[in-house]
Design a protein around this motif. Structure first.
Motif, PDB file in Angstrom:
ATOM      1  N   GLY A   1      39.266  46.911  23.943  1.00 24.08           N
ATOM      2  CA  GLY A   1      38.799  45.527  24.046  1.00 24.08           C
ATOM      3  C   GLY A   1      37.439  45.446  24.719  1.00 24.08           C
ATOM      4  O   GLY A   1      37.023  46.358  25.442  1.00 24.08           O
ATOM      5  N   LYS A   2      36.746  44.320  24.464  1.00 24.63           N
ATOM      6  CA  LYS A   2      35.364  44.165  24.916  1.00 24.63           C
ATOM      7  C   LYS A   2      35.215  44.204  26.440  1.00 24.63           C
ATOM      8  O   LYS A   2      34.409  44.963  26.976  1.00 24.63           O
ATOM      9  N   TRP A   3      35.944  43.371  27.150  1.00 24.84           N
ATOM     10  CA  TRP A   3      35.685  43.246  28.587  1.00 24.84           C
ATOM     11  C   TRP A   3      36.152  44.463  29.386  1.00 24.84           C
ATOM     12  O   TRP A   3      35.424  44.918  30.277  1.00 24.84           O
ATOM     13  N   PRO A   4      37.322  45.059  29.091  1.00 24.87           N
ATOM     14  CA  PRO A   4      37.649  46.314  29.789  1.00 24.87           C
ATOM     15  C   PRO A   4      36.631  47.414  29.479  1.00 24.87           C
ATOM     16  O   PRO A   4      36.240  48.173  30.367  1.00 24.87           O
ATOM     17  N   ALA A   5      36.194  47.491  28.209  1.00 20.35           N
ATOM     18  CA  ALA A   5      35.194  48.491  27.842  1.00 20.35           C
ATOM     19  C   ALA A   5      33.884  48.245  28.584  1.00 20.35           C
ATOM     20  O   ALA A   5      33.229  49.196  29.028  1.00 20.35           O
ATOM     21  N   ALA A   6      33.487  46.978  28.726  1.00 20.56           N
ATOM     22  CA  ALA A   6      32.248  46.649  29.445  1.00 20.56           C
ATOM     23  C   ALA A   6      32.344  47.070  30.902  1.00 20.56           C
ATOM     24  O   ALA A   6      31.395  47.649  31.462  1.00 20.56           O
ATOM     25  N   ALA A   7      33.469  46.804  31.540  1.00 22.20           N
ATOM     26  CA  ALA A   7      33.640  47.159  32.953  1.00 22.20           C
ATOM     27  C   ALA A   7      33.599  48.679  33.141  1.00 22.20           C
ATOM     28  O   ALA A   7      32.906  49.186  34.027  1.00 22.20           O
TER      29      ALA A   7
ATOM     30  N   GLY B   1      22.657  34.718  16.589  1.00 22.94           N
ATOM     31  CA  GLY B   1      22.970  36.018  17.188  1.00 22.94           C
ATOM     32  C   GLY B   1      22.783  35.946  18.687  1.00 22.94           C
ATOM     33  O   GLY B   1      22.544  34.885  19.259  1.00 22.94           O
ATOM     34  N   GLY B   2      22.892  37.086  19.314  1.00 19.29           N
ATOM     35  CA  GLY B   2      22.697  37.192  20.756  1.00 19.29           C
ATOM     36  C   GLY B   2      21.244  37.434  21.106  1.00 19.29           C
ATOM     37  O   GLY B   2      20.355  37.401  20.241  1.00 19.29           O
ATOM     38  N   ASP B   3      20.990  37.712  22.368  1.00 21.74           N
ATOM     39  CA  ASP B   3      19.614  37.842  22.856  1.00 21.74           C
ATOM     40  C   ASP B   3      18.821  38.930  22.131  1.00 21.74           C
ATOM     41  O   ASP B   3      17.638  38.752  21.833  1.00 21.74           O
ATOM     42  N   GLY B   4      19.431  40.059  21.807  1.00 24.94           N
ATOM     43  CA  GLY B   4      18.706  41.123  21.112  1.00 24.94           C
ATOM     44  C   GLY B   4      18.302  40.720  19.706  1.00 24.94           C
ATOM     45  O   GLY B   4      17.173  40.957  19.272  1.00 24.94           O
ATOM     46  N   THR B   5      19.225  40.099  18.993  1.00 25.21           N
ATOM     47  CA  THR B   5      18.927  39.627  17.642  1.00 25.21           C
ATOM     48  C   THR B   5      17.874  38.535  17.690  1.00 25.21           C
ATOM     49  O   THR B   5      16.927  38.533  16.892  1.00 25.21           O
ATOM     50  N   VAL B   6      18.027  37.616  18.639  1.00 22.30           N
ATOM     51  CA  VAL B   6      17.056  36.530  18.778  1.00 22.30           C
ATOM     52  C   VAL B   6      15.669  37.102  19.073  1.00 22.30           C
ATOM     53  O   VAL B   6      14.679  36.659  18.495  1.00 22.30           O
TER      54      VAL B   6
ATOM     55  N   VAL C   1      17.139  28.657  17.058  1.00 23.41           N
ATOM     56  CA  VAL C   1      18.056  29.619  17.657  1.00 23.41           C
ATOM     57  C   VAL C   1      19.457  29.021  17.696  1.00 23.41           C
ATOM     58  O   VAL C   1      19.672  27.948  18.261  1.00 23.41           O
ATOM     59  N   PHE C   2      20.409  29.743  17.087  1.00 19.49           N
ATOM     60  CA  PHE C   2      21.820  29.365  17.102  1.00 19.49           C
ATOM     61  C   PHE C   2      22.590  30.461  17.820  1.00 19.49           C
ATOM     62  O   PHE C   2      22.488  31.631  17.452  1.00 19.49           O
ATOM     63  N   ALA C   3      23.331  30.105  18.854  1.00 15.89           N
ATOM     64  CA  ALA C   3      24.090  31.084  19.629  1.00 15.89           C
ATOM     65  C   ALA C   3      25.113  31.771  18.737  1.00 15.89           C
ATOM     66  O   ALA C   3      25.853  31.119  18.017  1.00 15.89           O
ATOM     67  N   GLY C   4      25.144  33.101  18.790  1.00 13.98           N
ATOM     68  CA  GLY C   4      26.107  33.840  17.985  1.00 13.98           C
ATOM     69  C   GLY C   4      26.407  35.211  18.558  1.00 13.98           C
ATOM     70  O   GLY C   4      27.017  36.032  17.896  1.00 13.98           O
ATOM     71  N   GLY C   5      25.979  35.464  19.771  1.00  8.63           N
ATOM     72  CA  GLY C   5      26.191  36.781  20.365  1.00  8.63           C
ATOM     73  C   GLY C   5      27.273  36.749  21.419  1.00  8.63           C
ATOM     74  O   GLY C   5      28.081  35.822  21.500  1.00  8.63           O
ATOM     75  N   THR C   6      27.264  37.753  22.273  1.00 11.23           N
ATOM     76  CA  THR C   6      28.308  37.886  23.295  1.00 11.23           C
ATOM     77  C   THR C   6      28.118  36.879  24.419  1.00 11.23           C
ATOM     78  O   THR C   6      29.007  36.105  24.728  1.00 11.23           O
ATOM     79  N   LEU C   7      26.955  36.863  25.044  1.00  9.11           N
ATOM     80  CA  LEU C   7      26.735  35.987  26.194  1.00  9.11           C
ATOM     81  C   LEU C   7      25.748  34.858  25.913  1.00  9.11           C
ATOM     82  O   LEU C   7      25.786  33.829  26.568  1.00  9.11           O
ATOM     83  N   ASN C   8      24.845  35.042  24.987  1.00 11.12           N
ATOM     84  CA  ASN C   8      23.920  33.993  24.553  1.00 11.12           C
ATOM     85  C   ASN C   8      23.122  33.363  25.693  1.00 11.12           C
ATOM     86  O   ASN C   8      22.953  32.152  25.750  1.00 11.12           O
ATOM     87  N   HIS C   9      22.611  34.185  26.582  1.00 11.36           N
ATOM     88  CA  HIS C   9      21.844  33.660  27.720  1.00 11.36           C
ATOM     89  C   HIS C   9      20.681  32.789  27.259  1.00 11.36           C
ATOM     90  O   HIS C   9      20.490  31.686  27.756  1.00 11.36           O
ATOM     91  N   PHE C  10      19.907  33.292  26.319  1.00 15.28           N
ATOM     92  CA  PHE C  10      18.719  32.564  25.883  1.00 15.28           C
ATOM     93  C   PHE C  10      19.106  31.249  25.210  1.00 15.28           C
ATOM     94  O   PHE C  10      18.541  30.204  25.513  1.00 15.28           O
ATOM     95  N   ALA C  11      20.061  31.289  24.308  1.00 10.17           N
ATOM     96  CA  ALA C  11      20.491  30.063  23.624  1.00 10.17           C
ATOM     97  C   ALA C  11      21.024  29.038  24.625  1.00 10.17           C
ATOM     98  O   ALA C  11      20.721  27.846  24.526  1.00 10.17           O
ATOM     99  N   ARG C  12      21.782  29.491  25.606  1.00 10.27           N
ATOM    100  CA  ARG C  12      22.296  28.563  26.624  1.00 10.27           C
ATOM    101  C   ARG C  12      21.154  27.975  27.446  1.00 10.27           C
ATOM    102  O   ARG C  12      21.141  26.785  27.754  1.00 10.27           O
ATOM    103  N   ASP C  13      20.182  28.826  27.827  1.00  8.36           N
ATOM    104  CA  ASP C  13      19.042  28.334  28.604  1.00  8.36           C
ATOM    105  C   ASP C  13      18.256  27.280  27.835  1.00  8.36           C
ATOM    106  O   ASP C  13      17.726  26.337  28.419  1.00  8.36           O
TER     107      ASP C  13
END
Length: 176
Positions: A145-151, A49-54, A70-82
């Protein structure tokens, strides 16, 4: 959370002795995890999952003194990437090979109208406008969509943002 059927199949193939259990996303994960640990008595926990799930599963792993994969599975996966665990195959090799690293966990205590609660976080704690931005993004995402909604969500929240007051290590502070 956050994993696809393809990811679930990959993890089943790479970790055949691991039991995969999907959490109910409409229920508090902490209680579910406590029940699952008491029922299944695992030697370790894994999370996709992502950082919140992790963060939620990391809190359970700490509470039950269990190692965590920890297996990356979220939107940005900052923690998993780090951690370098954004490559599922590499993470599975580390798990099966018995390799681990120690990481620090943080805690944030929030006091408000609903009372006081303490939450564990891994690399970031989303407070203030960030959770509001995520809620708006998730509401608008199916339509645009995700990215327009995020912006658009970020613009909407920043338009009305005010500093949030709190304490950091006991000293008064304010954050935007």
């Amino acid at each position: 959370a956050g994993s696809s059927d393809e990811t679930a199949a990959l993890l089943r193939q790479g970790l055949p002795r691991a039991e995969q259990i999907a959490l109910d996303t409409d229920t508090d994960p902490a209680g579910q995890l406590d029940t699952l640990v008491a029922t299944h008595r695992p030697r370790a926990l894994g999370v996709c999952g992502g950082d919140g799930t992790v963060a939620a599963v990391a809190a359970a792993a700490r509470a039950h003194d269990l190692p965590l994969a920890v297996f990356a599975g979220g939107t940005l996966n900052h923690f998993a990437r780090d951690l370098g665990s954004d490559d599922h195959a590499a993470t599975m090799r580390a798990v099966t090979g018995g390799h681990a690293i120690a990481v620090g966990l943080g805690e944030v205590t929030v006091t408000g109208a609903a009372g006081t609660s303490t939450r564990v976080f891994v690399n970031t704690a989303g407070i203030g406008g960030y959770p509001d931005t995520v809620r708006l993004r998730e509401r608008w995402e199916p339509r645009i969509g995700k990215w327009p909604a995020a912006a658009l969500a970020m613009i909407d929240v920043l338009r009305t943002a005010k500093p949030m007051r709190g304490r950091l290590d006991g000293a008064p502070a304010a954050w935007w």
